[in-house]
Design a protein around this motif. Structure first.
Motif, mmCIF file in Angstrom:
data_model
loop_
_atom_site.group_PDB
_atom_site.id
_atom_site.type_symbol
_atom_site.label_atom_id
_atom_site.label_comp_id
_atom_site.label_asym_id
_atom_site.label_seq_id
_atom_site.Cartn_x
_atom_site.Cartn_y
_atom_site.Cartn_z
ATOM 1 N N HIS A 177 0.860 -1.196 0.000
ATOM 2 C CA HIS A 177 0.000 0.000 0.000
ATOM 3 C C HIS A 177 0.894 1.243 0.000
ATOM 4 O O HIS A 177 1.957 1.249 0.632
ATOM 5 C CB HIS A 177 -0.902 -0.019 1.237
ATOM 6 N N GLU B 20 -3.807 1.982 -7.320
ATOM 7 C CA GLU B 20 -4.222 3.075 -6.446
ATOM 8 C C GLU B 20 -3.328 4.290 -6.690
ATOM 9 O O GLU B 20 -2.234 4.387 -6.109
ATOM 10 C CB GLU B 20 -4.090 2.652 -4.982
ATOM 11 N N VAL C 187 -12.895 6.010 -3.951
ATOM 12 C CA VAL C 187 -14.131 5.413 -4.494
ATOM 13 C C VAL C 187 -15.250 5.684 -3.491
ATOM 14 O O VAL C 187 -15.063 5.538 -2.280
ATOM 15 C CB VAL C 187 -13.979 3.886 -4.714
#
Ligand code: PEP
Length: 257
Positions: A95, A168, A214
């Protein structure tokens, strides 16, 4: 048709009371979304309570990180094997917050993918460019570098067996700014093409999720794109009704392809 997948990344949020309550709210609604896979990734501290709340239901359990070493003397860490033993199915790896703040280099990300694979967990490999990298026209170079760190490994084919990729863009995470469906689709298509260089079969089967602000209001458009197989959801995963609405948008994808 790839099975749509929606994963909630709760990050470092929640209390002993709110975490199982949120998980229960998601669990109750998830029964409506046959054909869509859903998962929640609470903080480690709340894993047991969330595990109890989703047990034997349609919502899978995920975590936000794992240790890149096998069980042993690594104070403060949690090993992939311990998570598999606990019933965890998904693990987020790479991430952008971990890459930027906690030293997750491509090499460490690869080591974590290997640990997750060896323990039978499904890795969600996160990739994405920063705003300046996009503005400099380097989006594809950055994504290629992050993906190739895995594809060039000698054991790449076996690591890809149990892997999901999440695109992302860093500039869209937690900012309220979302990539347009066309911008996201272009990168998802690029990722799939890159995977096809190694194996067209794997490229076609691989789920590539979009993540970055989102919300219920933009999920359907994003999930309407041919290469966007669902979402990795941060802020909107902290409200059961928003996360559920996003799962509904993934369900609608099933009807359109
Ligand atoms: C994330 O952290 O993975 C994420 C996508 O966050 P947000 O939805 O809040 O942008």
């Amino acid at each position: 048709m790839r099975t749509p997948l929606v994963i909630g990344n709760w990050k470092m949020n929640g209390t002993l009371a709110s975490a199982p309550a949120l998980a229960s709210g998601v669990r109750v609604a998830a029964a409506q979304f046959a054909g869509v896979e859903t998962a929640v990734c609470p903080p480690f501290l709340h894993l047991a309570a969330v595990h109890a709340a989703v047990a034997d239901g349609p919502v899978a359990l995920g975590v936000q990180n794992i240790c890149d070493f096998a069980p042993g003397a690594y104070t403060g860490e949690i090993a992939a094997e311990m998570l598999a033993d606990f019933g965890v199915r998904f693990v987020l790896v790479g991430h952008s917050e971990r890459r930027a703040l906690f030293g997750d280099t491509d090499a460490r990300v690869l080591a974590k993918c290997r640990r997750a694979h060896a323990a039978g967990l499904t890795t969600v490999l996160c990739v994405g460019e920063t705003l300046s990298e996009r503005q400099e026209g380097r989006t594809e170079t950055v994504i290629a570098g992050q993906i190739d760190a895995l594809l060039e490994a000698s054991d790449a084919l076996s690591l890809l067996e149990n892997l999901v990729i999440a695109y992302e863009p860093v500039w869209a995470i937690g900012t309220g700014e979302t990539a347009t469906p066309e911008q996201a689709q272009a990168v998802h298509h690029f990722i799939r093409t890159r995977l096809a260089g190694l194996s067209p079969v794997i490229a076609n089967a691989m789920r590539v999720l979009y993540g970055g602000s989102v919300k219920p209001g933009n999920a359907a458009e994003l999930f309407g794109m041919p290469d966007i197989d669902g979402g990795l959801i941060g802020g909107a995963a902290l409200k059961a009704e928003d996360f559920i609405a996003i799962c509904g948008a993934a369900r609608a994808r099933l009807a359109s392809f």
